[in-house]
Design a protein around this motif. Sequence first.
Motif, PDB file in Angstrom:
ATOM      1  N   ILE A  86       0.850  -1.181   0.000  1.00 59.27           N
ATOM      2  CA  ILE A  86       0.000   0.000   0.000  1.00 59.27           C
ATOM      3  C   ILE A  86       0.887   1.233   0.000  1.00 59.27           C
ATOM      4  O   ILE A  86       1.414   1.653   1.027  1.00 59.27           O
ATOM      5  N   LYS A  87       1.057   1.824  -1.174  1.00 59.31           N
ATOM      6  CA  LYS A  87       2.022   2.897  -1.375  1.00 59.31           C
ATOM      7  C   LYS A  87       1.678   4.132  -0.558  1.00 59.31           C
ATOM      8  O   LYS A  87       2.559   4.828  -0.063  1.00 59.31           O
ATOM      9  N   ALA A  88       0.394   4.410  -0.410  1.00 58.63           N
ATOM     10  CA  ALA A  88      -0.013   5.627   0.291  1.00 58.63           C
ATOM     11  C   ALA A  88       0.502   5.646   1.727  1.00 58.63           C
ATOM     12  O   ALA A  88       0.753   6.701   2.294  1.00 58.63           O
ATOM     13  N   LYS A  89       0.675   4.472   2.309  1.00 58.53           N
ATOM     14  CA  LYS A  89       1.118   4.405   3.698  1.00 58.53           C
ATOM     15  C   LYS A  89       2.633   4.460   3.831  1.00 58.53           C
ATOM     16  O   LYS A  89       3.163   4.586   4.922  1.00 58.53           O
ATOM     17  N   LEU A  90       3.332   4.305   2.711  1.00 58.67           N
ATOM     18  CA  LEU A  90       4.792   4.359   2.733  1.00 58.67           C
ATOM     19  C   LEU A  90       5.293   5.505   1.865  1.00 58.67           C
ATOM     20  O   LEU A  90       6.281   5.375   1.153  1.00 58.67           O
ATOM     21  N   SER A  91       4.606   6.614   1.928  1.00 58.57           N
ATOM     22  CA  SER A  91       5.007   7.775   1.147  1.00 58.57           C
ATOM     23  C   SER A  91       5.235   8.956   2.077  1.00 58.57           C
ATOM     24  O   SER A  91       4.910   8.913   3.265  1.00 58.57           O
ATOM     25  N   ASN A  92       5.820   9.984   1.514  1.00 58.66           N
ATOM     26  CA  ASN A  92       6.109  11.219   2.260  1.00 58.66           C
ATOM     27  C   ASN A  92       6.924  10.898   3.517  1.00 58.66           C
ATOM     28  O   ASN A  92       7.958  10.253   3.428  1.00 58.66           O
ATOM     29  N   PHE A  94       6.490   8.818   5.821  1.00 64.68           N
ATOM     30  CA  PHE A  94       6.521   7.414   6.206  1.00 64.68           C
ATOM     31  C   PHE A  94       7.332   6.559   5.242  1.00 64.68           C
ATOM     32  O   PHE A  94       7.416   5.348   5.425  1.00 64.68           O
ATOM     33  N   LYS A  95       7.902   7.167   4.228  1.00 63.94           N
ATOM     34  CA  LYS A  95       8.734   6.397   3.312  1.00 63.94           C
ATOM     35  C   LYS A  95      10.106   6.185   3.961  1.00 63.94           C
ATOM     36  O   LYS A  95      10.810   7.128   4.288  1.00 63.94           O
ATOM     37  N   PRO A  96      10.514   4.930   4.151  1.00 63.26           N
ATOM     38  CA  PRO A  96      11.798   4.653   4.819  1.00 63.26           C
ATOM     39  C   PRO A  96      12.984   5.154   3.990  1.00 63.26           C
ATOM     40  O   PRO A  96      12.918   5.235   2.762  1.00 63.26           O
ATOM     41  N   ASP A  97      14.064   5.455   4.693  1.00 61.51           N
ATOM     42  CA  ASP A  97      15.314   5.808   4.015  1.00 61.51           C
ATOM     43  C   ASP A  97      16.083   4.556   3.607  1.00 61.51           C
ATOM     44  O   ASP A  97      16.675   4.495   2.530  1.00 61.51           O
ATOM     45  N   LYS A  98      16.062   3.547   4.492  1.00 64.25           N
ATOM     46  CA  LYS A  98      16.850   2.345   4.274  1.00 64.25           C
ATOM     47  C   LYS A  98      16.018   1.104   4.587  1.00 64.25           C
ATOM     48  O   LYS A  98      14.995   1.164   5.263  1.00 64.25           O
ATOM     49  N   ILE A  99      16.498  -0.023   4.076  1.00 58.04           N
ATOM     50  CA  ILE A  99      15.885  -1.306   4.396  1.00 58.04           C
ATOM     51  C   ILE A  99      16.980  -2.358   4.479  1.00 58.04           C
ATOM     52  O   ILE A  99      17.970  -2.317   3.737  1.00 58.04           O
ATOM     53  N   VAL A 141      10.062  -4.476  10.564  1.00 57.46           N
ATOM     54  CA  VAL A 141       9.723  -3.651  11.727  1.00 57.46           C
ATOM     55  C   VAL A 141      10.379  -2.283  11.582  1.00 57.46           C
ATOM     56  O   VAL A 141      11.563  -2.187  11.228  1.00 57.46           O
ATOM     57  N   PRO A 142       9.629  -1.194  11.834  1.00 56.18           N
ATOM     58  CA  PRO A 142      10.210   0.146  11.712  1.00 56.18           C
ATOM     59  C   PRO A 142      11.200   0.446  12.836  1.00 56.18           C
ATOM     60  O   PRO A 142      10.910   0.222  14.010  1.00 56.18           O
ATOM     61  N   TYR A 279      15.292   6.539   8.965  1.00 57.87           N
ATOM     62  CA  TYR A 279      14.148   5.660   9.144  1.00 57.87           C
ATOM     63  C   TYR A 279      14.396   4.395   8.332  1.00 57.87           C
ATOM     64  O   TYR A 279      14.554   4.463   7.116  1.00 57.87           O
ATOM     65  N   ALA A 280      14.449   3.244   9.008  1.00 52.86           N
ATOM     66  CA  ALA A 280      14.801   1.995   8.340  1.00 52.86           C
ATOM     67  C   ALA A 280      13.827   0.891   8.722  1.00 52.86           C
ATOM     68  O   ALA A 280      13.237   0.897   9.811  1.00 52.86           O
ATOM     69  N   LEU A 281      13.673  -0.068   7.829  1.00 55.72           N
ATOM     70  CA  LEU A 281      12.883  -1.272   8.091  1.00 55.72           C
ATOM     71  C   LEU A 281      13.835  -2.446   8.273  1.00 55.72           C
ATOM     72  O   LEU A 281      14.680  -2.704   7.424  1.00 55.72           O
ATOM     73  N   LEU A 282      13.690  -3.151   9.417  1.00 54.10           N
ATOM     74  CA  LEU A 282      14.572  -4.270   9.734  1.00 54.10           C
ATOM     75  C   LEU A 282      13.775  -5.578   9.745  1.00 54.10           C
ATOM     76  O   LEU A 282      12.611  -5.602  10.159  1.00 54.10           O
TER      77      LEU A 282
END
Length: 344
Positions: A86-92, A94-99, A141-142, A279-282
């Motif tokens: 769901i792109k709308a929730k991971l934009s602006n 809330f879009k992570p910098d790294k993963i 996880v954020p 902001y990263a997702l692990l």
Amino acid sequence: MGVLDHKCPSCGSPLKFNPKIQKWDCKYCNGEFTLEQLIKSNSVKEVNFNSKFSDVYNCPDCGASVVTDKYTSSTSCVYCGNVALIKAKLSNEFKPDKILPFKIDKNDVVDIFLKQQKKNPFMPKLFNKKENIEKITGIYVPFWLVNSKVNAKYDFLATLIREWSIRNIDYIDKSVFELKREAILEFNDIPLDGSVRFNDDMMHSLEPFDFKELKDFNYAYLSGFLAEIYDSKAEDKLKGIEDVIKFSTEELLKEKEKGYNSLAFKNKIIDVNMTSAKYALLPVWMVNVTYKNQKYLLAVNGQTGKMIGHVPLDFNKICLTFIIIAVVIYVFLVGLALWKKWFW
């Protein structure tokens, strides 16, 4: 709202990220693709739809309506298994910098779980049976990766003891010095759990992660996994680890003052300031187990395979172990007493 759909460039089937090969593979045509190939082929498509419910989306493959909560940014269709992002929730913001991509897959998690019996001999025999594993879910996880700058001013009381002997007479000289020091230290990539829905102690226990393998965020990495968005700011989470940073600072400062027998802080001022945060997702595998009508949640580091969580104890095994130990000790003492009686 927009939904991101990953399709195989060869046959058009849904793609999932494969942690083993660090590529995206197709289960239908056995194709394997790198991120560069997916981007070049434009296989990541965005499907737009209108819904009055922001937490409901229509599966672009089968048309089913799938419900997600406001903190979930990717989910799977319960009917066809397609994973939608769901792109709308991971934009602006809330879009992570790294993963940090997954490196171990679900089969690895099952093997790790089954091997826990050897590490924990008091685990119930049937606890880690496959049929007891209700669900294994891979989830990003954020986290906030915080860079912090520490300004420290401190006074040490340093003790130096010298000992020597002259003509069989021992001498001891004890000197106490007051040391005044100033230092600027930097701590980089301190991981802070960005979700209030995950237990902080559990998330911290999963560390360490190897942040050298961080990638620039791309939606394609989420295919095949769930993902959460943060619901707590880095500034709020930093307050919880200031004591840890201060303790680490003190230990580093003590290491710099070598050659003394003892060191004690007389006065200290340690200011901790956050300089930046990524902001990263692990990657984390969540394992749900039902045993004797009770639910148990365990977590596995999706990069290293480290498992943590509460495991029940088999009290029959514990009692049997203590009985065996008691019998062995009793036999030993009786044997020792008889040996003394006969040979002394």
